[in-house]
Design an enzyme around this catalytic site. Sequence first.
Site, PDB file in Angstrom:
ATOM      1  N   ASN A 156       0.872  -1.176   0.000  1.00  0.00           N
ATOM      2  CA  ASN A 156       0.000   0.000   0.000  1.00  0.00           C
ATOM      3  C   ASN A 156       0.908   1.224   0.000  1.00  0.00           C
ATOM      4  O   ASN A 156       1.417   1.638   1.041  1.00  0.00           O
ATOM      5  CB  ASN A 156      -0.913  -0.023   1.238  1.00  0.00           C
ATOM      6  CG  ASN A 156      -1.859   1.161   1.274  1.00  0.00           C
ATOM      7  OD1 ASN A 156      -1.786   2.062   0.444  1.00  0.00           O
ATOM      8  ND2 ASN A 156      -2.755   1.157   2.245  1.00  0.00           N
TER       9      ASN A 156
ATOM     10  N   ARG B 241      -2.903  -2.016  -3.141  1.00  0.00           N
ATOM     11  CA  ARG B 241      -4.109  -1.237  -2.877  1.00  0.00           C
ATOM     12  C   ARG B 241      -4.083  -0.027  -3.802  1.00  0.00           C
ATOM     13  O   ARG B 241      -3.101   0.728  -3.822  1.00  0.00           O
ATOM     14  CB  ARG B 241      -4.141  -0.755  -1.430  1.00  0.00           C
ATOM     15  CG  ARG B 241      -5.385   0.043  -1.156  1.00  0.00           C
ATOM     16  CD  ARG B 241      -5.286   0.845   0.120  1.00  0.00           C
ATOM     17  NE  ARG B 241      -6.569   1.485   0.373  1.00  0.00           N
ATOM     18  CZ  ARG B 241      -6.787   2.789   0.234  1.00  0.00           C
ATOM     19  NH1 ARG B 241      -5.813   3.595  -0.126  1.00  0.00           N
ATOM     20  NH2 ARG B 241      -7.975   3.292   0.475  1.00  0.00           N
TER      21      ARG B 241
ATOM     22  N   HIS C  65     -13.603   2.485   0.882  1.00  0.00           N
ATOM     23  CA  HIS C  65     -13.472   1.405   1.873  1.00  0.00           C
ATOM     24  C   HIS C  65     -13.959   0.095   1.262  1.00  0.00           C
ATOM     25  O   HIS C  65     -14.412  -0.811   1.968  1.00  0.00           O
ATOM     26  CB  HIS C  65     -14.311   1.655   3.146  1.00  0.00           C
ATOM     27  CG  HIS C  65     -13.881   2.839   3.953  1.00  0.00           C
ATOM     28  ND1 HIS C  65     -14.784   3.705   4.519  1.00  0.00           N
ATOM     29  CD2 HIS C  65     -12.666   3.283   4.317  1.00  0.00           C
ATOM     30  CE1 HIS C  65     -14.145   4.652   5.190  1.00  0.00           C
ATOM     31  NE2 HIS C  65     -12.842   4.410   5.075  1.00  0.00           N
TER      32      HIS C  65
ATOM     33  N   ARG D 239     -14.077  15.042   8.542  1.00  0.00           N
ATOM     34  CA  ARG D 239     -14.918  15.353   7.369  1.00  0.00           C
ATOM     35  C   ARG D 239     -16.355  15.634   7.814  1.00  0.00           C
ATOM     36  O   ARG D 239     -16.877  14.949   8.683  1.00  0.00           O
ATOM     37  CB  ARG D 239     -14.945  14.180   6.387  1.00  0.00           C
ATOM     38  CG  ARG D 239     -13.601  13.853   5.774  1.00  0.00           C
ATOM     39  CD  ARG D 239     -13.790  12.798   4.679  1.00  0.00           C
ATOM     40  NE  ARG D 239     -12.512  12.310   4.199  1.00  0.00           N
ATOM     41  CZ  ARG D 239     -12.121  11.042   4.296  1.00  0.00           C
ATOM     42  NH1 ARG D 239     -12.905  10.129   4.838  1.00  0.00           N
ATOM     43  NH2 ARG D 239     -10.939  10.685   3.833  1.00  0.00           N
TER      44      ARG D 239
ATOM     45  N   GLU E 263      -8.156  -5.375   5.619  1.00  0.00           N
ATOM     46  CA  GLU E 263      -8.069  -4.996   4.203  1.00  0.00           C
ATOM     47  C   GLU E 263      -6.895  -5.668   3.503  1.00  0.00           C
ATOM     48  O   GLU E 263      -6.993  -6.060   2.342  1.00  0.00           O
ATOM     49  CB  GLU E 263      -7.969  -3.475   4.085  1.00  0.00           C
ATOM     50  CG  GLU E 263      -9.251  -2.799   4.545  1.00  0.00           C
ATOM     51  CD  GLU E 263      -9.174  -1.284   4.577  1.00  0.00           C
ATOM     52  OE1 GLU E 263      -9.075  -0.735   5.683  1.00  0.00           O
ATOM     53  OE2 GLU E 263      -9.224  -0.654   3.515  1.00  0.00           O
TER      54      GLU E 263
END
Length: 408
Positions: A7, A96, A185, A246, A391
């Site tokens: 990643n 990823r 996600h 956010r 993940e």
Amino acid sequence: MKILVLNAGSSSCKYKLYEMTDQSVLCSGLVERIGDPKTGCLTHKIAPDTDKEEKIVQESVFPNHNEAIRQVINLITDPKKGVIKDLKEIAVIGHRVLHGGYYQTEPALVDEATKKTIRDAFPLGPLHNPANLTGIEVAEQLFPGVPNVAVFDTAFGMKMPREAYTYALPQDLCKELQIRRYGFHGTSHTYLVNRGAAFMKKPLKDFNCITLHLGNGSSLGCVKNGQCIDTSMGITPLEGLIMGTRCGSIDPAIVPYIIKQKGWSADEVDTLMNKKSGLLGLCGKTDLRDIHKLADQEHDENALLARRMLIRSIKKTLGAFFFLLEGKVDALIFSAGIGENDALVRAGVVEGLESLGICLDAEKNATRSGDEREISSKDSKIKILVLPTNEELQIALTSQEVLAKSKA
Ligand code: ADP
């Protein structure tokens, strides 16, 4: 079979090397501050999270990703402490990749076309896609002969029906600018759906669930017959729930209003909404543990409000997805930092939903554990599960599948 998961971020690179026969992690690590002329750091763990775990920390300068990954290779193949002898033992490298753009609906073996897809999506994922592509190109150079697979975080959401992914804007403009709901996600939601079906011993094709990935960034997935039919994030990860920094969904007219009233640039408003809003904007903290402290010990009004708003925002989306599934839901699946650890938020989200068949077992909910577990009461029609997300493992599993298909 050994699979390396990479990643690559703009100044960091995370990696994990799996032995897929038992899904064990041979080693994992993180290179930080790549490109910093003064200091960088590589933290490497052999047999992480086992009683044989060994940690190696190297402070050094890593001018670019190529140098960083070279150092990682040295550690992985070190004659004494290495976990493999030859890089050819690695069957495939799974990367990823944040954004697959408008057309890419599936993970893909890396070839020139895949790299073009990633490059074409730079405007949609300007912070991540360039770094993700760098990671792939460096892997191609440093692991000659080892295939690479791009696992797109948007792939899960690309299965949504048109009425779910389309924004009610003029469609020619949406097509021109590739504006649609993508969802993010995706790798985590995919993992949770697969694990949820396995946990409940249901075939994936018959499994309906709502996945709640609640971390610093948060999103909900609505899943019918094993497939995503809606998701809370949009063309960017800004849409949907209130998150750490956010704002989530707000009236879009706030944006031109701020621009006109304050004379700010689009970038300034973007930073405001992505980095300075959410829990941070409401009470000055992003970490829920700090917010609980402020709320419960100091009765801080802003922290109390932030917490109530967070729970309400999750519950509202949960309700929308419950209706989309016409109440035919096998499980609610909580995951990520908040979903896995925060009993208070989980309880708040499902509070009062007993008449819909959603019944929490308060004791099970309050019990801390890192295991996959059920926290609903025996008579709950809809199961409430807490499943730790993974993940990296999903990227490894997906890469294994893509490799097998490419050889079939
Ligand atoms: P990211 O989206 O950065 O991967 P995580 O999934 O790690 O984030 O989630 C981070 C959030 O999870 C933190 O802001 C914190 O509020 C929450 N969290 C993590 N651990 C705990 C815990 N033990 N108890 C309560 N909340 C936690």
